[in-house]
Design a protein around this motif. Structure first.
Motif, PDB file in Angstrom:
ATOM      1  N   ALA A 262      11.123   7.559  11.288  1.00  0.00           N
ATOM      2  CA  ALA A 262      11.493   6.889  10.050  1.00  0.00           C
ATOM      3  C   ALA A 262      10.977   5.456   9.979  1.00  0.00           C
ATOM      4  O   ALA A 262      10.676   4.942   8.896  1.00  0.00           O
ATOM      5  CB  ALA A 262      13.007   6.911   9.879  1.00  0.00           C
ATOM      6  N   GLN A 263      10.878   4.790  11.139  1.00  0.00           N
ATOM      7  CA  GLN A 263      10.407   3.402  11.143  1.00  0.00           C
ATOM      8  C   GLN A 263       8.999   3.268  10.585  1.00  0.00           C
ATOM      9  O   GLN A 263       8.637   2.235  10.023  1.00  0.00           O
ATOM     10  CB  GLN A 263      10.463   2.830  12.560  1.00  0.00           C
ATOM     11  N   PHE A 264       8.191   4.319  10.726  1.00  0.00           N
ATOM     12  CA  PHE A 264       6.828   4.293  10.192  1.00  0.00           C
ATOM     13  C   PHE A 264       6.858   4.091   8.679  1.00  0.00           C
ATOM     14  O   PHE A 264       5.996   3.421   8.116  1.00  0.00           O
ATOM     15  CB  PHE A 264       6.100   5.589  10.541  1.00  0.00           C
ATOM     16  N   PHE A 265       7.851   4.676   8.023  1.00  0.00           N
ATOM     17  CA  PHE A 265       7.918   4.625   6.568  1.00  0.00           C
ATOM     18  C   PHE A 265       8.616   3.366   6.038  1.00  0.00           C
ATOM     19  O   PHE A 265       8.302   2.894   4.955  1.00  0.00           O
ATOM     20  CB  PHE A 265       8.641   5.870   6.031  1.00  0.00           C
ATOM     21  N   LYS A 266       9.573   2.832   6.799  1.00  0.00           N
ATOM     22  CA  LYS A 266      10.364   1.731   6.245  1.00  0.00           C
ATOM     23  C   LYS A 266      10.152   0.368   6.885  1.00  0.00           C
ATOM     24  O   LYS A 266      10.597  -0.649   6.333  1.00  0.00           O
ATOM     25  CB  LYS A 266      11.853   2.081   6.299  1.00  0.00           C
TER      26      LYS A 266
ATOM     27  N   GLY B 171       0.098  -8.598   2.938  1.00  0.00           N
ATOM     28  CA  GLY B 171       1.002  -7.759   2.151  1.00  0.00           C
ATOM     29  C   GLY B 171       1.195  -6.354   2.676  1.00  0.00           C
ATOM     30  O   GLY B 171       1.915  -5.561   2.065  1.00  0.00           O
ATOM     31  N   MET B 172       0.566  -6.026   3.799  1.00  0.00           N
ATOM     32  CA  MET B 172       0.732  -4.680   4.349  1.00  0.00           C
ATOM     33  C   MET B 172       0.470  -4.705   5.851  1.00  0.00           C
ATOM     34  O   MET B 172      -0.013  -5.691   6.396  1.00  0.00           O
ATOM     35  CB  MET B 172      -0.201  -3.691   3.663  1.00  0.00           C
ATOM     36  N   ASP B 173       0.788  -3.590   6.507  1.00  0.00           N
ATOM     37  CA  ASP B 173       0.567  -3.434   7.952  1.00  0.00           C
ATOM     38  C   ASP B 173       1.115  -4.632   8.724  1.00  0.00           C
ATOM     39  O   ASP B 173       0.380  -5.413   9.330  1.00  0.00           O
ATOM     40  CB  ASP B 173      -0.928  -3.244   8.260  1.00  0.00           C
ATOM     41  N   GLN B 174       2.426  -4.759   8.696  1.00  0.00           N
ATOM     42  CA  GLN B 174       3.086  -5.889   9.330  1.00  0.00           C
ATOM     43  C   GLN B 174       3.049  -5.767  10.861  1.00  0.00           C
ATOM     44  O   GLN B 174       3.213  -4.675  11.415  1.00  0.00           O
ATOM     45  CB  GLN B 174       4.529  -5.982   8.857  1.00  0.00           C
ATOM     46  N   PRO B 175       2.809  -6.876  11.567  1.00  0.00           N
ATOM     47  CA  PRO B 175       2.765  -6.849  13.038  1.00  0.00           C
ATOM     48  C   PRO B 175       4.058  -6.306  13.619  1.00  0.00           C
ATOM     49  O   PRO B 175       5.152  -6.642  13.156  1.00  0.00           O
ATOM     50  CB  PRO B 175       2.578  -8.324  13.406  1.00  0.00           C
ATOM     51  N   GLY B 176       3.929  -5.466  14.625  1.00  0.00           N
ATOM     52  CA  GLY B 176       5.097  -4.890  15.283  1.00  0.00           C
ATOM     53  C   GLY B 176       5.602  -3.619  14.653  1.00  0.00           C
ATOM     54  O   GLY B 176       6.472  -2.948  15.218  1.00  0.00           O
ATOM     55  N   CYS B 177       5.080  -3.249  13.484  1.00  0.00           N
ATOM     56  CA  CYS B 177       5.505  -2.004  12.838  1.00  0.00           C
ATOM     57  C   CYS B 177       4.655  -0.834  13.358  1.00  0.00           C
ATOM     58  O   CYS B 177       3.481  -1.009  13.671  1.00  0.00           O
ATOM     59  CB  CYS B 177       5.367  -2.109  11.321  1.00  0.00           C
ATOM     60  N   PRO B 178       5.253   0.359  13.437  1.00  0.00           N
ATOM     61  CA  PRO B 178       4.530   1.531  13.934  1.00  0.00           C
ATOM     62  C   PRO B 178       3.282   1.829  13.111  1.00  0.00           C
ATOM     63  O   PRO B 178       3.263   1.620  11.896  1.00  0.00           O
ATOM     64  CB  PRO B 178       5.555   2.665  13.806  1.00  0.00           C
ATOM     65  N   LYS B 179       2.256   2.335  13.784  1.00  0.00           N
ATOM     66  CA  LYS B 179       0.989   2.644  13.123  1.00  0.00           C
ATOM     67  C   LYS B 179       0.808   4.129  12.838  1.00  0.00           C
ATOM     68  O   LYS B 179      -0.094   4.506  12.085  1.00  0.00           O
ATOM     69  CB  LYS B 179      -0.179   2.156  13.995  1.00  0.00           C
ATOM     70  N   THR B 180       1.650   4.968  13.436  1.00  0.00           N
ATOM     71  CA  THR B 180       1.499   6.413  13.238  1.00  0.00           C
ATOM     72  C   THR B 180       2.808   7.042  12.793  1.00  0.00           C
ATOM     73  O   THR B 180       3.898   6.509  13.041  1.00  0.00           O
ATOM     74  CB  THR B 180       1.033   7.115  14.530  1.00  0.00           C
ATOM     75  N   VAL B 181       2.712   8.187  12.159  1.00  0.00           N
ATOM     76  CA  VAL B 181       3.874   8.910  11.649  1.00  0.00           C
ATOM     77  C   VAL B 181       4.759   9.432  12.774  1.00  0.00           C
ATOM     78  O   VAL B 181       5.934   9.742  12.566  1.00  0.00           O
ATOM     79  CB  VAL B 181       3.420  10.059  10.729  1.00  0.00           C
ATOM     80  N   PHE B 182       4.198   9.498  13.980  1.00  0.00           N
ATOM     81  CA  PHE B 182       4.956  10.011  15.126  1.00  0.00           C
ATOM     82  C   PHE B 182       6.088   9.060  15.537  1.00  0.00           C
ATOM     83  O   PHE B 182       6.920   9.399  16.367  1.00  0.00           O
ATOM     84  CB  PHE B 182       4.022  10.249  16.312  1.00  0.00           C
ATOM     85  N   SER B 183       6.112   7.892  14.954  1.00  0.00           N
ATOM     86  CA  SER B 183       7.179   6.929  15.255  1.00  0.00           C
ATOM     87  C   SER B 183       8.459   7.209  14.478  1.00  0.00           C
ATOM     88  O   SER B 183       9.449   6.499  14.632  1.00  0.00           O
ATOM     89  CB  SER B 183       6.699   5.509  14.943  1.00  0.00           C
TER      90      SER B 183
ATOM     91  N   ASP C 271       0.808  -1.227   0.000  1.00  0.00           N
ATOM     92  CA  ASP C 271       0.000   0.000   0.000  1.00  0.00           C
ATOM     93  C   ASP C 271       0.843   1.280   0.000  1.00  0.00           C
ATOM     94  O   ASP C 271       0.301   2.371  -0.111  1.00  0.00           O
ATOM     95  CB  ASP C 271      -0.955   0.016   1.189  1.00  0.00           C
ATOM     96  N   VAL C 272       2.169   1.152   0.086  1.00  0.00           N
ATOM     97  CA  VAL C 272       3.001   2.365   0.106  1.00  0.00           C
ATOM     98  C   VAL C 272       4.218   2.218  -0.818  1.00  0.00           C
ATOM     99  O   VAL C 272       4.222   2.700  -1.943  1.00  0.00           O
ATOM    100  CB  VAL C 272       3.472   2.728   1.539  1.00  0.00           C
ATOM    101  N   LEU C 273       5.264   1.552  -0.355  1.00  0.00           N
ATOM    102  CA  LEU C 273       6.535   1.522  -1.097  1.00  0.00           C
ATOM    103  C   LEU C 273       6.703   0.290  -1.983  1.00  0.00           C
ATOM    104  O   LEU C 273       7.587   0.281  -2.840  1.00  0.00           O
ATOM    105  CB  LEU C 273       7.710   1.608  -0.113  1.00  0.00           C
ATOM    106  N   GLY C 274       5.886  -0.726  -1.769  1.00  0.00           N
ATOM    107  CA  GLY C 274       6.043  -1.966  -2.520  1.00  0.00           C
ATOM    108  C   GLY C 274       5.142  -2.062  -3.734  1.00  0.00           C
ATOM    109  O   GLY C 274       4.402  -1.136  -4.070  1.00  0.00           O
ATOM    110  N   PHE C 275       5.215  -3.211  -4.388  1.00  0.00           N
ATOM    111  CA  PHE C 275       4.460  -3.488  -5.612  1.00  0.00           C
ATOM    112  C   PHE C 275       3.316  -4.431  -5.259  1.00  0.00           C
ATOM    113  O   PHE C 275       3.532  -5.489  -4.668  1.00  0.00           O
ATOM    114  CB  PHE C 275       5.394  -4.133  -6.648  1.00  0.00           C
TER     115      PHE C 275
END
Length: 453
Positions: free
Chosen positions: A244-248, A230-242, A212-216
């Motif tokens: 750089a990790q939010f994006f990558k 294919g998206m929103d992987q467990p353990g990854c940040p949910k908000t932009v306040f996190s 939904d963002v950087l992948g195909f």
């Protein structure tokens, strides 16, 4: 003073000698990214004989390599866009785990000069140029006796498309390409010849972790794996306040899933299916068509299943869920329930299992409500972060999640619990019981065979 100067010069001379002996991945910084970098590619060869000190291959004289053994598999690792210039955080583990898993020639394709830029489009344009340079190296290896069949290119993000471009140049005769969350931006609407494609190698396996963002989003391989849809992987940040990790985080998860497959802690089992929703509804968890090899596994050993993909129309999509941290494996169960309520009920069932020592693990609440109808079987896929081989007790909780209104009952005619990771494990059953809404019911199951099921 003269002695001090001599000592300092000696240190720099020793350091320079070390750098010449052991070439390193190019280290750049944000300043380089802001100013942009001219493309320069170096290939760093590691084998079990020189696992701690790379040999830099000479572009027009690969035959001069001391360590390249052309009779062994040659694995290329190709990184992607580097907006800050730093080396990939996963690179060291990738090198270590690949070499420990198999006696191979491992080549790190360093195109950090060319990938380091804040201008993503400039990095995209360099992908074709990197592929041209790689072809020059590969051609020399082939002349020296190497085989395309034994070549495996692992490409991350933009690197996946670089691998695809190389594969195109050899008309798909390259042994294998692994795409780890191939880049979506600038490639999503491109035709097959301008991106990674199933025809670029004899076997193309792709892990999509950030569609939904950087992948195909769409399939690109012989088999395409979609962890957690294919998206929103467990353990990854949910908000932009996190930060750089939010994006990558989601984008990088494909790499860490692949690395996990090299550690041999557990197999990440996947299920061929048309959609993630069908998989979650338990429609695709029977892998009988794959016998005798069972379901495909994710990662380095995915190619063991390539012959079994023949019955499936290409491309094959495979779905699975993971935990939030390494080794990411889930222990999957299929809860098969037949109810006898006259009225239709919609709701969720939470599952707990307990061993004879009292250790308990709890499933994740199913993301979608199930519809229970009289004498109709409902399959619910559920997973646990750890395995309990000998189940002593099972707990079920039925909930509609309604905050107001009357509480309902779910009358169960038959319940079966099947362990999907190992279908040979005995199925467990329970018959003729009632679940009161929001009330946990704990019981001792019996082997299904005892009732002839």
């Amino acid at each position: 003073m003269l002695k001090l100067c001599f000592f300092i010069c000696l240190i720099y001379w020793v350091k320079s000698e070390e750098e010449q002996k052991c070439p390193q991945f190019t280290h750049l910084n944000i300043g380089d990214a802001l100013s942009g970098t001219e493309l320069h590619v170096q290939l760093l060869l590691y084998t079990r004989e020189n696992h701690d000190c790379a040999e830099k291959l000479i572009e027009h004289n690969v035959a001069a390599s001391e360590y390249l053994n052309k009779t062994k598999k040659i694995v290329f690792v190709i990184h992607g866009f580097r907006p800050t210039g730093s080396a990939p955080v996963w690179l060291g583990n990738m090198k270590k785990l690949l070499l420990s898993s198999e006696d191979i020639n491992l080549i790190i394709v360093d195109w950090n000069r060319g990938a380091t830029t804040v201008n993503y489009i400039a990095a995209v344009k360099n992908c074709r140029k990197v592929a041209e340079i790689l072809k020059n190296y590969v051609d020399q290896m082939l002349v020296g006796g190497a085989s395309l069949d034994s070549m495996h290119m692992i490409g991350v993000s933009l690197g996946a498309h670089v691998a695809g471009f190389v594969g195109q140049k050899y008309n798909g005769k390259l042994g294998r390409i692994t795409g780890l969350d191939p880049a979506g931006p600038s490639f999503t609407r491109e035709p097959p010849e301008r991106r990674l494609d199933p025809t670029d190698a004899q076997f193309v396996d792709v892990i999509h972790s950030d569609i939904d963002v950087l992948g195909f989003k769409k399939p690109l391989g012989t088999i395409d794996f979609y962890p957690n849809g294919g998206m929103d992987q467990p353990g990854c940040p949910k908000t932009v306040f996190s930060g750089a990790q939010f994006f990558k985080c989601d984008h990088q998860r494909a790499v860490f899933l692949f690395l996990s497959s090299l550690k041999n802690k557990c197999d990440i089992i996947t299920y061929p299916c048309d959609s993630y929703l069908d998989y979650k509804r338990g429609k695709c968890v029977d892998c009988d068509a794959f016998q005798p090899m069972s379901c495909p596994v994710l990662g380095y050993h995915a190619d063991r299943w390539k012959k079994m993909l023949i019955p499936y129309s290409s491309p094959t999509k495979a779905y699975f869920d993971t935990s939030d941290k390494d080794p990411f494996c889930m222990h999957n169960y299929l809860l098969d329930i037949t109810t006898w309520n006259k009225s239709i009920r919609r709701g969720f069932i939470k599952v707990k299992i307990m061993d004879y020592a009292g250790n308990t693990v709890e499933s994740q609440m199913n993301s979608e409500a199930s519809t229970f109808q009289q004498y109709k079987r409902v399959k619910i896929l559920t997973g646990f972060h750890q395995d309990i081989e000998k189940i002593a007790k099972i707990s079920l909780t039925f909930s509609t999640k309604n905050l107001i209104g009357p509480k309902h009952k779910l009358r169960i005619l038959q319940m079966k619990l099947k362990y999907l990771n190992n279908p040979k494990r005995l199925q467990l059953c329970r018959y003729d019981f009632v679940l009161m809404e929001d009330t946990e019911l704990t019981f001792k199951p019996i082997p299904c065979s005892e009732r002839g099921t």
